[in-house]
Write an enzyme that holds these catalytic residues in place. Structure first.
Site, short mmCIF file in Angstrom:
data_model
loop_
_atom_site.label_atom_id
_atom_site.label_comp_id
_atom_site.label_asym_id
_atom_site.label_seq_id
_atom_site.Cartn_x
_atom_site.Cartn_y
_atom_site.Cartn_z
N HIS A 131 0.78 -1.13 -0.12
CA HIS A 131 -0.02 0.02 -0.06
C HIS A 131 0.92 1.24 0.01
O HIS A 131 0.47 2.23 -0.95
CB HIS A 131 -0.89 -0.06 1.21
CG HIS A 131 -1.79 1.19 1.31
ND1 HIS A 131 -3.28 1.05 1.00
CD2 HIS A 131 -1.58 2.52 1.58
CE1 HIS A 131 -3.78 2.21 1.12
NE2 HIS A 131 -2.98 3.07 1.63
N GLU A 132 1.85 1.31 0.91
CA GLU A 132 2.57 2.33 1.03
C GLU A 132 3.58 2.62 -0.39
O GLU A 132 3.99 3.70 -0.72
CB GLU A 132 3.63 2.42 2.46
CG GLU A 132 2.66 2.50 3.65
CD GLU A 132 1.58 3.48 3.59
OE1 GLU A 132 1.98 4.36 3.22
OE2 GLU A 132 0.83 3.24 4.35
N HIS A 187 1.97 4.43 -3.00
CA HIS A 187 2.10 5.92 -2.79
C HIS A 187 2.89 6.71 -3.40
O HIS A 187 2.82 7.87 -3.77
CB HIS A 187 1.70 6.23 -1.42
CG HIS A 187 0.62 6.22 -0.83
ND1 HIS A 187 -0.51 6.68 -1.40
CD2 HIS A 187 -0.10 5.77 0.36
CE1 HIS A 187 -1.78 6.54 -0.54
NE2 HIS A 187 -1.16 5.93 0.44
N GLU A 211 -5.54 7.54 -1.85
CA GLU A 211 -5.74 6.42 -0.88
C GLU A 211 -6.54 5.08 -1.98
O GLU A 211 -6.60 4.25 -1.57
CB GLU A 211 -6.62 6.89 0.08
CG GLU A 211 -6.06 7.74 0.95
CD GLU A 211 -4.63 7.30 1.61
OE1 GLU A 211 -4.43 6.08 1.34
OE2 GLU A 211 -3.75 7.98 1.90
#
EC number: 3.4.11.-
Length: 778
Positions: free
Chosen positions: A479-480, A483, A502
């Site tokens: 997930h990170e 980003h 997000e």
């Protein structure tokens, strides 16, 4: 557009007058004092007036439209008027009372502490009645407005860049032989526009200019949300000094950083991802449009390690006994809100010795100065871009380091360190070039309010991910990592459109994690469908428990991206304490992208996504930029009634569950893994309800069933997404329940409940609220 800012409300003001003047580069020189819990020093701002920026921005927009077949229509925003939250009076120490911010002829209603009654909130920030003009069109003195709070500003001065040896090369006009404001501003204009292949030289001159002597103090004042600076006689942004130095120090209670102790009991300080962003760490321009570069020198006791958003893997330089200095820099323009720092007694976690061919030990990529091989045309402002370098585009695993408190190094070595290379490689296989050249990963203190936070070149992770097995750690890591593309390399031009970061990260984490696990296509689909099932249940809960007005992904609708004449704006609900606990932007954004990917098919969708990333990296986007370019890439037979307007109406501008999603979930077949879970839960409910007999044979029968259950359970848990502890709740005899967390860990509410705190229902219940301070999505 007329935005009213209620001082008692929950909107976050962005006060910087970015339409008139922009910060292009920050040079920070700071000392970290743990005894007083203060960061103190100077920050030098190199500025460019807004007219020059608008010209550059128009050329970028034209290139962007060409790149996406005119699919990105970045029109200039309509004006809006944002009232100030607190009127201002200049400090008596400066002996400057003739330029009160209240309107001429009006009574100053401030008390002796500088506070004002609510009448002052009706005054517009760009009001023509004010004697200090924030624009470059009035007859009064120009006012530079910076976002600032919880800081003690000690002094502001102009920097004499003309006194730096070698700066004469930046003076184009031979008639400018006398040192003047015009000469100094011309030097700065030339410096900030140096071509990308001279980035080392540019950083060197920035550093030398930042150390130059001052050439005159500037008048300044602060209010609740801003710092205002002016120079006597400077009536426009062009006349205003383009290099200024601010002496300041933070406050222990400042909201941008947290002073605490790590899990080993040692002091540390780090940026916590506050709703006020970095304005309590240094005065800055926070609107996303103010994209800048930075370099920073930070001094701390020799026992501390300084980590920061920076392209270089900094090493300490000993200044004197007991004190070290750390230096970082960034050459890719980014919003100031993405700046991150962490200072503590961190320990670098290293893998056991491995073969020399291991890609995890690659030499860090550094932008070349001469041999810049353009792989494609970029539409962003000029900087040393990795998308234009052939060697960077093929780099599957970027150099990375892991830091943690000493007591967690073993857990990091066992789980986290092993997962970073496959997750980085998986992300590259899906989206292509890594936007950033390296990555530091830090396990932050136990008071960190979420599971993770991504910033340029650095990532914060909660200690909780170390206790949930490889799935919790791997999905959060993915997930990170996502980003880096969506949220950092491509940022939202209006922060109310959080789904653009997000939603994408939530959708991509499943894809990255499946690729990192090297699952077969049918296994990947099965796992992703189970996670969609769990997210659907979470979204239903979210819709029932959250305020209606905060369920909208595009709350400003047609006004999205609009600012005031000066560039000031507000972030709706930006200070609402409930907002940080909500996952609406994660969940609805995820389901929208899943919906679109199914319309196109995965191969077509991710091929388009790579094209979109290449077209828009290094830029700020709005929803329409993505949707318009996407629809142009959907074959006519798959588009059906899909349009930007329909997507706005169904997904982005309405509260509640989107109708297309409601229809899809109602008509869709249940996930196979979910059926297995339901069957096992039902079986064990039935077993537990039978009258218990004490005959040995009956006990053996039950034991045999439990043995079967252990085997089935291991298969289910293999595919169990992180944050799904409810499975363990309904398997009370399971031996696979995760081990207890370390002190201070922050997993979901379900995990902190006693095993028998709830009776298992007939059906699988929706997941509970989870860690409501966490952006994790299950």
């Amino acid at each position: 557009m007329d935005m009213q800012l209620d001082p008692a409300g929950d909107d976050l003001p962005l006060m910087a007058n970015t339409s008139h003047i922009l910060v292009k580069h920050y040079v920070l020189d700071l000392d970290v004092d743990f005894e007083s819990q203060v960061i103190e020093g100077t920050i030098v701002l190199f500025l460019e007036d807004g007219d020059r920026f608008k010209k550059q921005n128009r050329s970028v927009e034209e290139a962007c439209q060409s790149e996406s077949n005119k699919g990105c229509k970045l029109g200039m925003p309509e004006p809006c008027h944002v009232p100030v939250t607190n009127a201002m009076t200049f400090s008596s120490e400066m002996e400057y009372n003739d330029c009160a911010i209240c309107s001429k002829g009006e009574k100053d209603t401030s008390d002796k502490d500088g506070n004002h009654d609510n009448q002052e909130h009706a005054a517009g920030i760009s009001s023509s009645k004010r004697c200090c003009d924030t624009g470059n069109h009035g007859s009064e003195e120009f006012l530079l407005v910076l976002d600032c709070c919880d800081l003690s500003v000690l002094k502001v001065e102009e920097v004499d860049v003309a006194a730096v040896p070698g700066m004469e090369k930046f003076t184009r006009s031979p008639e400018l032989t006398v040192v003047s404001e015009e000469l100094r501003n011309q030097i700065v204009r030339e410096l900030v526009t140096l071509p990308a292949n001279r980035w080392r030289e540019q950083l060197d001159y920035y550093a030398r200019c930042s150390q130059a002597a001052g050439c005159g103090e500037l008048l300044f004042d602060t209010d609740t949300w801003s710092l205002q600076i002016r120079k006597t006689g400077a009536q426009t942004a062009t006349d205003f000094p383009h290099a200024i130095r601010i002496w300041y120090k933070t406050k222990p209670e400042g909201r941008s950083v947290t002073w605490t102790s790590d899990q080993s009991g040692r002091p540390c300080v780090y940026t916590v991802g506050s709703p006020v962003n970095n304005r309590a760490l240094f005065p800055c321009q926070e609107p996303p449009v103010a994209m800048s570069t930075w370099q920073a020198t930070v001094r701390a006791a020799a026992s501390f390690v300084v980590l920061m958003s920076g392209e270089n893997s900094a090493k300490p330089t000993q200044l004197w006994e007991g004190c070290s200095s750390w230096y970082y820099y960034v050459t890719m323009p980014m919003p100031a809100s993405t700046f991150t720092i962490a200072v503590g007694c961190w320990t670098e976690v290293k893998m056991e010795p491995c073969s020399s061919g291991d890609s995890a030990t690659e030499t860090p990529f550094s932008p070349p100065e001469a041999d810049f091989r353009h792989v494609g045309v970029c539409s962003h402002m000029e900087y040393p871009c990795r998308f234009q370098n052939a060697s960077a585009t093929t780099q599957q695993i970027i150099p990375h380091r892991v830091f943690a408190p000493v007591c967690l190094t073993g857990a990091c070595q066992e789980t986290l360190l092993q997962l970073i290379p496959p997750c980085l490689s998986a992300a590259h296989s899906v989206l292509g070039t890594h936007p950033f050249s390296r990555l530091d990963v830090l396990i932050v203190p136990a008071n960190f309010p979420s599971l993770g936070m991504a910033s340029p070149h650095i990532m914060f992770l909660s200690q909780s991910i170390l206790t949930g097995g490889s799935h919790l750690c791997g999905t959060r890591l993915c997930h990170e990592i996502a980003h880096a593309w969506f949220g950092l390399a491509l940022g939202a031009r209006d922060w109310t459109e959080e789904w653009l970061s997000e939603g994408f990260a939530s959708h991509l984490e499943d894809v990255f994690w499946a690729a990192a696990q090297q699952l077969a296509p049918h296994e990947a689909r099965e796992q992703q469908e189970l996670r969609a099932c769990l997210r659907w249940r979470r979204l239903q809960d979210e819709m029932q428990s959250s305020p209606t007005e905060m369920q909208v992904l595009r709350p400003n609708k047609d006004k999205t991206g609009h600012t005031s004449d000066s560039g000031a704006s507000v972030i709706k609900h930006g200070l609402n304490p409930e907002k940080i606990f909500m996952q609406v932007h994660y969940l609805k954004g995820y389901f929208l992208l899943r919906f679109l990917a199914e319309r196109l098919g995965d191969e077509t969708y991710f091929s388009f996504l790579r094209k979109f990333v290449h077209a828009f990296h290094g830029q700020l986007i709005l929803s329409q930029d993505f949707l318009q370019m996407l629809l142009e890439n959907i074959p006519e037979e798959k588009r059906l009634e899909l349009s930007v307007e329909n997507i706005y109406q169904d997904w982005l501008e309405s509260s509640g569950i989107p109708k297309p999603l409601q229809r899809e979930r109602s008509a869709g077949a249940e996930c196979g893994l979910a059926r297995q879970v339901r069957a096992e839960v039902t079986k064990w409910i039935r077993v537990n309800r039978r009258p218990r007999r004490r005959k040995r044979r009956e006990r053996e029968a039950v034991f045999e069933k439990k043995s079967f259950m252990d085997s089935s359970e291991s298969q289910l848990l293999k595919h169990q997404p992180p944050g799904f502890p409810s499975l363990h709740r309904f398997l009370p005899n399971s031996s696979s329940r995760p081990a207890g967390l370390a002190s201070g860990a922050s997993l979901g509410a379900e995990d902190s409940e006693p095993p028998n705190s709830a009776k298992p229902p007939e059906d699988i219940p929706p997941p509970g609220p989870g860690c409501r301070g966490s952006p994790s999505v299950v």
